[in-house]
Design a protein around this motif. Structure first.
Motif, PDB file in Angstrom:
ATOM      1  N   SER A 119      -7.616   6.666   7.057  1.00  0.00           N
ATOM      2  CA  SER A 119      -7.901   5.272   6.669  1.00  0.00           C
ATOM      3  C   SER A 119      -7.314   4.925   5.317  1.00  0.00           C
ATOM      4  CB  SER A 119      -9.413   5.040   6.603  1.00  0.00           C
ATOM      5  OG  SER A 119     -10.015   5.373   7.812  1.00  0.00           O
ATOM      6  N   SER A 125      -9.464  -0.090  11.193  1.00  0.00           N
ATOM      7  CA  SER A 125      -9.389  -0.333  12.645  1.00  0.00           C
ATOM      8  C   SER A 125      -7.930  -0.439  13.072  1.00  0.00           C
ATOM      9  CB  SER A 125     -10.113  -1.637  12.998  1.00  0.00           C
ATOM     10  OG  SER A 125     -11.458  -1.551  12.619  1.00  0.00           O
ATOM     11  N   TRP A 149     -12.266   6.440   2.146  1.00  0.00           N
ATOM     12  CA  TRP A 149     -13.341   6.954   3.013  1.00  0.00           C
ATOM     13  C   TRP A 149     -13.044   8.379   3.467  1.00  0.00           C
ATOM     14  CZ3 TRP A 149     -15.986   3.384   1.278  1.00  0.00           C
ATOM     15  CH2 TRP A 149     -15.663   2.041   1.403  1.00  0.00           C
ATOM     16  N   SER A 151     -13.907  11.693   4.001  1.00  0.00           N
ATOM     17  CA  SER A 151     -15.105  12.542   3.981  1.00  0.00           C
ATOM     18  C   SER A 151     -14.729  13.960   3.571  1.00  0.00           C
ATOM     19  CB  SER A 151     -15.746  12.605   5.370  1.00  0.00           C
ATOM     20  OG  SER A 151     -15.971  11.320   5.862  1.00  0.00           O
ATOM     21  N   THR A 412     -14.859   1.673  14.975  1.00  0.00           N
ATOM     22  CA  THR A 412     -16.093   0.880  14.978  1.00  0.00           C
ATOM     23  C   THR A 412     -16.536   0.556  16.405  1.00  0.00           C
ATOM     24  OG1 THR A 412     -14.936  -1.235  14.974  1.00  0.00           O
ATOM     25  CG2 THR A 412     -15.365  -0.238  12.808  1.00  0.00           C
TER      26      THR A 412
HETATM   27  C1  LIG Z   1     -19.372   7.626   6.938  1.00  0.00           C
HETATM   28  C2  LIG Z   1     -17.905   7.362   7.105  1.00  0.00           C
HETATM   29  C3  LIG Z   1     -17.011   8.405   7.036  1.00  0.00           C
HETATM   30  C4  LIG Z   1     -15.646   8.172   7.170  1.00  0.00           C
HETATM   31  N1  LIG Z   1     -14.790   9.239   7.047  1.00  0.00           N
HETATM   32  C5  LIG Z   1     -13.465   9.028   7.126  1.00  0.00           C
HETATM   33  C6  LIG Z   1     -12.552  10.106   6.920  1.00  0.00           C
HETATM   34  O1  LIG Z   1     -12.950  11.252   6.661  1.00  0.00           O
HETATM   35  N2  LIG Z   1     -11.237   9.870   6.989  1.00  0.00           N
HETATM   36  C7  LIG Z   1     -10.735   8.632   7.271  1.00  0.00           C
HETATM   37  O2  LIG Z   1      -9.531   8.499   7.343  1.00  0.00           O
HETATM   38  N3  LIG Z   1     -11.568   7.575   7.453  1.00  0.00           N
HETATM   39  C8  LIG Z   1     -12.918   7.737   7.384  1.00  0.00           C
HETATM   40  N4  LIG Z   1     -13.792   6.679   7.561  1.00  0.00           N
HETATM   41  C9  LIG Z   1     -13.220   5.349   7.723  1.00  0.00           C
HETATM   42  C10 LIG Z   1     -13.408   4.744   9.096  1.00  0.00           C
HETATM   43  O3  LIG Z   1     -12.586   5.344  10.054  1.00  0.00           O
HETATM   44  C11 LIG Z   1     -13.126   3.249   8.938  1.00  0.00           C
HETATM   45  O4  LIG Z   1     -14.122   2.719   8.096  1.00  0.00           O
HETATM   46  C12 LIG Z   1     -13.136   2.524  10.257  1.00  0.00           C
HETATM   47  O5  LIG Z   1     -12.034   2.882  11.029  1.00  0.00           O
HETATM   48  C13 LIG Z   1     -13.142   0.997  10.058  1.00  0.00           C
HETATM   49  O6  LIG Z   1     -12.118   0.598   9.212  1.00  0.00           O
HETATM   50  P1  LIG Z   1     -12.387  -0.373   7.959  1.00  0.00           P
HETATM   51  O7  LIG Z   1     -13.536   0.187   7.199  1.00  0.00           O
HETATM   52  O8  LIG Z   1     -11.095  -0.564   7.273  1.00  0.00           O
HETATM   53  O9  LIG Z   1     -12.882  -1.742   8.592  1.00  0.00           O
HETATM   54  P2  LIG Z   1     -11.951  -2.933   9.255  1.00  0.00           P
HETATM   55  O10 LIG Z   1     -10.957  -2.295  10.115  1.00  0.00           O
HETATM   56  O11 LIG Z   1     -11.473  -3.740   8.085  1.00  0.00           O
HETATM   57  O12 LIG Z   1     -13.015  -3.686  10.078  1.00  0.00           O
HETATM   58  C14 LIG Z   1     -13.931  -4.648   9.531  1.00  0.00           C
HETATM   59  C15 LIG Z   1     -14.729  -5.276  10.673  1.00  0.00           C
HETATM   60  O13 LIG Z   1     -13.828  -5.957  11.556  1.00  0.00           O
HETATM   61  C16 LIG Z   1     -13.977  -5.494  12.904  1.00  0.00           C
HETATM   62  N5  LIG Z   1     -12.663  -5.469  13.568  1.00  0.00           N
HETATM   63  C17 LIG Z   1     -11.499  -5.000  13.055  1.00  0.00           C
HETATM   64  N6  LIG Z   1     -10.496  -5.133  13.967  1.00  0.00           N
HETATM   65  C18 LIG Z   1     -11.051  -5.681  15.068  1.00  0.00           C
HETATM   66  C19 LIG Z   1     -10.541  -6.058  16.360  1.00  0.00           C
HETATM   67  N7  LIG Z   1      -9.254  -5.888  16.673  1.00  0.00           N
HETATM   68  N8  LIG Z   1     -11.404  -6.594  17.254  1.00  0.00           N
HETATM   69  C20 LIG Z   1     -12.742  -6.755  16.950  1.00  0.00           C
HETATM   70  N9  LIG Z   1     -13.271  -6.434  15.742  1.00  0.00           N
HETATM   71  C21 LIG Z   1     -12.448  -5.893  14.827  1.00  0.00           C
HETATM   72  C22 LIG Z   1     -14.511  -4.073  12.753  1.00  0.00           C
HETATM   73  O14 LIG Z   1     -15.207  -3.659  13.924  1.00  0.00           O
HETATM   74  C23 LIG Z   1     -15.448  -4.213  11.543  1.00  0.00           C
HETATM   75  O15 LIG Z   1     -16.690  -4.731  11.951  1.00  0.00           O
HETATM   76  C24 LIG Z   1     -15.156   6.871   7.413  1.00  0.00           C
HETATM   77  C25 LIG Z   1     -16.064   5.795   7.505  1.00  0.00           C
HETATM   78  C26 LIG Z   1     -17.420   6.034   7.347  1.00  0.00           C
HETATM   79  C27 LIG Z   1     -18.367   4.864   7.437  1.00  0.00           C
END
Ligand SMILES: Cc1cc2nc3c(=O)[nH]c(=O)nc-3n(C[C@H](O)[C@H](O)[C@H](O)COP(=O)(O)OP(=O)(O)OC[C@H]3O[C@@H](n4cnc5c(N)ncnc54)[C@H](O)[C@@H]3O)c2cc1C
Length: 446
Positions: A119, A125, A149, A151, A412
């Motif tokens: 990420s 996403s 993020w 971990s 997500t």
């Molecule tokens: C506890 C935890 C541990 C993690 N560990 C790691 C790790 O070790 N390594 C790593 O690389 N990442 C890690 N992550 C990151 C995680 O993979 C991302 O947070 C996740 O993929 C969502 O990306 P974002 O936070 O950028 O949210 P965004 O992608 O910005 O999404 C924001 C909102 O928009 C919605 N959304 C986005 N696109 C769409 C779509 N096309 N259709 C419908 N809804 C949509 C999403 O569902 C969400 O509600 C971790 C996250 C958490 C919470």
């Protein structure tokens, strides 16, 4: 006896066989390093991996049964973390035998800990929109960019890195998967992020001309999207409901945490065979036991007769059972030689999100006002236990705060639903040109 010949021996009774092996090999006087060396090279640390990758080629259910048997025996379980869960199966599937012997061996024996550098601030996403660049320089790659993020980044020796190696082709086609050495002072900067549980489980990682050797390129140049999908499929399968996730080890693998030289017996309770608490974490370890925990909690404070609490517990039990049945269904399909059930890992992941939300709501409902204070440190936990008179209260608040995480990590809930809709049900995709336009021509987040 701990070589590939032993790992290759067929096993029709994995739990029986691992118990025989444990009787011969478990010794609490060993160091953690010595114990994990024995366990890893025997094939029992990661029995789901193929035999050429330090496993025994067992199916997922049998692997989890073996891991639980190790805990029940009273031995320290296999080195946990993202190395065993994600990096090892990915490298086993896409790496060369040389890479398997270099990386997977150190994972199953706990020598090296891994993190997942996927990420980015503008690519979660939409992971394929990542901007971290890797540029070839002789037999090395020079990596510049930011991940977030991450971990376990603070205790990792290596990272599963995906980086853009060709911006002139559509975004999914110009990504490559690397093993990145995290110990590159001045070039890899790891900054912990404190989350609302009080723990700092994940990090920001800044890479400034960090070096990845060409030998650490996994699965072929510009083939990183396919390789990353193997990592993500393993993540969803491990995080989903009904999988009976094996307990994480009480000791931390890798060179940073400094557990390797310690006496292994100190990480398990003497005689009882129970795993000693790893003390903290985000709450993930509580999920499996939480139905029973909530029943005990409700019995303890008299709420077990409350109809709304009983209904909530029944709903939770039903969700857990559905997860288990789905898992049995997948196992039966595999045993019958049928294809994988489409979308099942995504459904399991969605189901796990719902389970943790239910646990949060039921737990806080049972605790009432006692659910408002939270233990931000181990010392606070003792004080909270004294104040509430209930040793489960701090666990429930920790679990409740952490319940926000599973619907986000590993893709997500909304993304899981998109995958099920588009790839399983065949619904029309959202119109866009990101499969055909060059990455450099796509609009970027500000
Ligand atoms: C506890 C935890 C541990 C993690 N560990 C790691 C790790 O070790 N390594 C790593 O690389 N990442 C890690 N992550 C990151 C995680 O993979 C991302 O947070 C996740 O993929 C969502 O990306 P974002 O936070 O950028 O949210 P965004 O992608 O910005 O999404 C924001 C909102 O928009 C919605 N959304 C986005 N696109 C769409 C779509 N096309 N259709 C419908 N809804 C949509 C999403 O569902 C969400 O509600 C971790 C996250 C958490 C919470």
């Amino acid at each position: 006896m701990t070589d590939i010949a032993e790992r290759n021996q067929p096993t029709t009774d994995p739990v029986g066989d691992v118990n025989v092996w444990l009787k011969e090999n478990w010794d609490p006087e060993l160091s953690v390093e010595e114990w994990w060396e024995r366990l890893g090279l025997s094939g029992w640390a990661a029995p789901g991996l193929p035999t050429n990758a330090y496993g025994k080629g067992l199916n997922r259910n049998d692997s989890v049964a073996v891991q639980n048997a190790i805990v029940e025996f009273g031995a320290l379980s296999a080195p946990g973390g993202l190395g065993l869960m994600l990096a090892a199966p990915t490298i086993a599937a896409h790496g060369t035998q040389e890479q398997i012997d270099l990386y997977v061996r150190d994972i199953v024996t706990g020598q090296k800990a891994w993190c997942q550098l996927f990420s980015e601030p503008g690519a979660g996403s939409d992971l394929a929109g990542l901007q971290t660049r890797a540029v070839k320089d002789g037999d090395e790659w020079v990596v510049t960019g930011q991940k977030v993020w991450t971990s376990g980044g603070q205790v990792a020796d290596l990272g599963m890195l995906i980086a853009r190696t060709d911006p002139d082709v559509p975004k999914h086609q110009g990504i490559t998967y690397f093993a990145l050495d995290m110990h590159q002072q001045g070039k890899v900067d790891i900054r912990p992020l404190v989350e609302m549980t009080g723990h700092a489980m994940f990090n920001e990682v800044f890479m400034e001309e960090a070096i990845a050797p060409d030998s650490g390129l996994i699965g072929g140049l510009n083939n990183g999207w396919a390789v990353a999908n193997t990592t993500l499929m393993n993540e969803r399968a491990s995080l989903g409901s009904g999988g009976g996730q094996a307990a994480a080890s009480a000791a931390t693998p890798g060179t940073v945490a400094k557990d390797l030289a310690k006496r292994v017996g100190d990480f398990v309770d003497g005689g009882g065979g129970k795993r000693r608490s790893a003390g903290g974490g985000g709450g993930g370890g509580m999920f499996g036991a939480s139905y029973k925990l909530l029943v005990e909690l409700a019995k303890g404070n008299g709420k077990i007769t409350d109809p709304s609490v009983r209904q909530g517990l029944m709903r939770l039990h039903t969700l857990n059972e559905l997860g288990r049945f789905n898992n049995l269904r997948a196992k039966a399909a595999k045993a019958a030689g049928l294809a994988d059930i489409p979308g099942l890992p995504n459904i399991s992941k969605l189901s796990m999100s719902e389970i943790v939300r239910q646990q949060r709501d039921i737990g806080l409902g049972i605790l009432g006002a006692y659910g408002t204070p939270h233990a931000y440190s181990p010392e606070d936990q003792g004080r909270l236990n004294d104040a509430t008179g209930n040793p489960f209260a701090a666990m429930v608040t920790g679990m409740s705060l952490f319940a926000q995480a599973p619907p986000i990590y590993g893709g997500t809930d909304q993304v899981q639903k998109n995958i099920i809709g588009e790839r399983v049900l065949g619904l029309p995709k959202e119109a866009n040109n990101d499969k055909t336009a060059a990455f450099k021509d796509l609009p970027k987040n500000a």
